[in-house]
Design an enzyme around this catalytic site. Structure first.
Site, mmCIF file in Angstrom:
data_model
loop_
_atom_site.group_PDB
_atom_site.id
_atom_site.type_symbol
_atom_site.label_atom_id
_atom_site.label_comp_id
_atom_site.label_asym_id
_atom_site.label_seq_id
_atom_site.Cartn_x
_atom_site.Cartn_y
_atom_site.Cartn_z
ATOM 1 N N ASN A 87 0.854 -1.192 0.000
ATOM 2 C CA ASN A 87 0.000 0.000 0.000
ATOM 3 C C ASN A 87 0.893 1.247 0.000
ATOM 4 O OD1 ASN A 87 -1.425 2.271 1.091
ATOM 5 N ND2 ASN A 87 -3.066 0.890 1.713
ATOM 6 N N HIS A 109 0.916 6.229 1.919
ATOM 7 C CA HIS A 109 1.646 7.172 2.762
ATOM 8 C C HIS A 109 2.868 7.792 2.083
ATOM 9 C CE1 HIS A 109 -1.357 6.752 5.636
ATOM 10 N NE2 HIS A 109 -1.199 5.445 5.727
ATOM 11 N N ARG A 133 -7.003 12.879 0.938
ATOM 12 C CA ARG A 133 -5.932 13.353 1.841
ATOM 13 C C ARG A 133 -4.566 12.787 1.456
ATOM 14 N NH1 ARG A 133 -7.568 10.288 7.408
ATOM 15 N NH2 ARG A 133 -9.532 11.275 6.904
ATOM 16 N N GLU A 169 -8.687 0.601 -3.219
ATOM 17 C CA GLU A 169 -9.497 0.672 -1.995
ATOM 18 C C GLU A 169 -10.428 1.858 -2.093
ATOM 19 O OE1 GLU A 169 -7.549 0.854 1.732
ATOM 20 O OE2 GLU A 169 -6.380 -0.927 1.334
ATOM 21 N N THR A 188 -8.315 3.712 8.479
ATOM 22 C CA THR A 188 -9.536 2.907 8.428
ATOM 23 C C THR A 188 -9.624 2.114 9.726
ATOM 24 O OG1 THR A 188 -9.162 2.792 6.068
ATOM 25 C CG2 THR A 188 -10.810 1.315 6.956
ATOM 26 N N HIS A 229 -3.733 -4.471 7.765
ATOM 27 C CA HIS A 229 -3.855 -3.251 8.580
ATOM 28 C C HIS A 229 -2.948 -3.340 9.806
ATOM 29 C CE1 HIS A 229 -5.830 0.644 9.098
ATOM 30 N NE2 HIS A 229 -5.370 0.507 10.320
HETATM 31 N N1 PXP Z 1 -5.900 -3.179 4.041
HETATM 32 C C1 PXP Z 1 -6.870 -2.239 4.055
HETATM 33 C C2 PXP Z 1 -8.237 -2.634 3.591
HETATM 34 C C3 PXP Z 1 -6.590 -0.923 4.459
HETATM 35 O O1 PXP Z 1 -7.570 0.009 4.470
HETATM 36 C C4 PXP Z 1 -5.274 -0.592 4.825
HETATM 37 C C5 PXP Z 1 -4.948 0.803 5.218
HETATM 38 O O2 PXP Z 1 -5.211 1.681 4.193
HETATM 39 C C6 PXP Z 1 -4.302 -1.600 4.763
HETATM 40 C C7 PXP Z 1 -4.644 -2.891 4.392
HETATM 41 C C8 PXP Z 1 -2.868 -1.323 5.082
HETATM 42 O O3 PXP Z 1 -2.742 -0.956 6.414
HETATM 43 P P1 PXP Z 1 -1.366 -0.388 6.911
HETATM 44 O O4 PXP Z 1 -1.091 0.847 6.154
HETATM 45 O O5 PXP Z 1 -1.616 -0.147 8.373
HETATM 46 O O6 PXP Z 1 -0.328 -1.458 6.675
#
Ligand code: PXP
Length: 250
Positions: free
Chosen positions: A13, A16, A55, A76, A107, A200
């Site tokens: 992901n 960030h 954001r 997402e 989230t 997450h």
């Molecule tokens: N999976 C989903 C569905 C998410 O919303 C997120 C955060 O955007 C993640 C995975 C990744 O989470 P993290 O950034 O905490 O690793």
């Protein structure tokens, strides 16, 4: 019924990277460049969350990712008409439906599928018809999993945030309870024929017990990898996560 075929996939992901870029409002660091680097480091897919308030990831980022990625894009999105229209325009490999509240920092919980079954069933049908694999981000809760199955989702992504928070805060009994729930619900979802993903808050310290569940086919990890990249570089940050996942799975 899905099978356990193939190795555990890592979805990186990149939200960030965009958060840091947007802190100054310019063009760097570029999330697309990060995504290409993640591909080279072994990411099996790239995940990006286009939030309603934009954001971090922007509409132009999504267009850039669709145009340049060689691995699948996991888009997402909240279950809103605006996001549905964007997904139908781009037809990403996968969409992951997540809850979204403007005031939250991230989230925070899984989607309440059971209470919104009808609306969500109608919401995801055109996405499926357009060829996107539909995933629903939910807590390790039997009721939500059954509802996700009933509305026609192909995938569920289990929210690992409560497990990771308990670990980080040293609440090890809670952590173990959360892990047991994730284990049990992965097996339950798989028994319904759902493909199981998780994510997450995962870190080098928390990834292995989840990666070891045989039913889990994909982990989506962002914040920790981008943060760790400050210290060791993005390539090494991702390669170490990949190594830990493979070790746990072996
Ligand atoms: N999976 C989903 C569905 C998410 O919303 C997120 C955060 O955007 C993640 C995975 C990744 O989470 P993290 O950034 O905490 O690793």
């Amino acid at each position: 019924m899905t099978t356990f075929a193939g190795r555990l996939r890592l979805g990186v992901n990149i939200d960030h990277v965009a958060t840091v870029r947007n802190a100054r409002g310019g063009a760097v660091p570029d999330p697309i460049r990060a995504a290409k680097l993640a591909e080279e480091a072994g990411a099996d897919g790239i995940t990006a969350h286009l939030r309603e308030d934009r954001r971090h990831i922007s509409d132009a980022d999504i267009e850039g990712l669709v145009a340049t990625l060689s691995v699948p894009l996991n888009f997402e999105m909240a279950a809103t008409p605006e996001m549905q229209a964007i997904a139908l325009r781009h037809k990403p490999h996968a969409v992951c439906i997540v809850p979204e509240k403007r005031e939250e920092r991230t989230t925070e919980g899984g989607l309440e599928v059971a209470r919104e079954e009808n609306r969500l069933a109608h919401f995801i049908a055109p996405l499926r018809e357009a060829g996107s694999r539909v995933s629903i981000f939910i807590a390790a809760d039997r009721r939500q999993i059954e509802a996700a199955h009933r509305i026609g989702a192909q995938v569920i992504e289990l929210h690992t945030g409560a497990y990771c928070d308990a670990h980080a805060e040293g609440r090890f009994d809670d952590r173990d309870r959360e892990l047991d729930a994730l284990r049990e619900m992965s097996a339950f979802a798989h028994s319904l024929g759902l493909e199981v993903h998780a994510g997450h808050g995962l870190t080098y310290d928390t990834v292995q017990p989840v990666a070891a569940f045989p039913e889990v086919m994909e982990l989506n990890i962002g914040h920790y990898l981008i943060g760790e990249a400050i210290f060791r570089g993005l390539d090494a940050s991702i390669r170490e996560m990949r190594r830990l996942m493979d070790e746990a799975r072996a």
